[in-house]
Write an enzyme that holds these catalytic residues in place. Structure first.
Site, PDB file in Angstrom:
ATOM      1  CG  ASP A 275      45.303  44.983  88.871  1.00  0.00           C
ATOM      2  OD1 ASP A 275      45.724  46.105  88.062  1.00  0.00           O
ATOM      3  OD2 ASP A 275      45.882  44.464  89.640  1.00  0.00           O
TER       4      ASP A 275
ATOM      5  CG  ASP B  21      38.710  44.270  90.447  1.00  0.00           C
ATOM      6  OD1 ASP B  21      40.103  43.993  91.498  1.00  0.00           O
ATOM      7  OD2 ASP B  21      39.146  43.940  89.338  1.00  0.00           O
TER       8      ASP B  21
HETATM    9 MG   LIG Z   1      40.437  41.991  88.658  1.00  0.00          MG
END
Ligand SMILES: [Mg+2]
Ligand SMILES: [Zn+2]
Length: 154
Positions: free
Chosen positions: A10, A8
């Site tokens: 962010d 992932d």
């Molecule tokens: Mg995230």
């Protein structure tokens, strides 16, 4: 077949400042660049899978996001000897663009990457900071998910 480490973005690679697109505001989550390097060295393709609804919301353009990713990869290389092999993103938001099959917790981004790179999900890894990362990972048939925990330091 190949093995991959999915990340992932962010809150996992970069500190989540909310709809990040300004390269000057990019800060790495402590420990993740080193983890990416270890994955590089161990022969995993490192692939980012990220929801970017800021594009649907009109907060930044795809072009600006690509520019951020370029800077992210350049800094990983220069500062940590690490690199990301590919970025997959979902630019949608159901309320604005309608349903899609790529916004996590749906597995579309993972499935597209696995097809493009001939990746075996059973020997692949996935790292994320949210439940929807974990759900998308398992929906894609990847058994190994690791939660990245980062104390928000805003
Ligand atoms: Mg995230
Ligand atoms: Zn999507």
């Amino acid at each position: 077949m190949n093995k991959a480490a999915f990340f992932d973005r962010d809150g996992t690679i970069n500190v989540d400042t909310g709809y990040l697109f300004d390269p000057d505001k990019l800060r790495f989550v402590p420990g993740t660049p080193e983890l990416i390097r270890r994955c590089n060295e161990a022969g995993y393709l490192v692939i980012v899978v990220t929801n970017q609804s800021g594009i649907a919301r009109g907060m930044y353009t795809e072009q600006q996001m690509h520019q951020l990713h370029k800077v992210m990869n350049r800094r990983l290389q220069a500062e940590y000897g690490a690199h990301i092999d590919a970025f997959y993103f979902c630019p949608h938001l159901p309320e604005i663009t309608g349903e899609c099959n790529c916004r996590k917790p749906k597995p579309g981004l993972f499935l597209r990457a696995m097809a493009d790179f001939d990746i075996d999900p059973r020997v692949s890894l996935s790292f994320g900071d949210s439940l929807r990362d974990e759900e998308a990972t398992h929906a894609a048939g990847i058994p190994h998910f690791q939660r990245i925990v980062h104390e928000a330091s805003e």
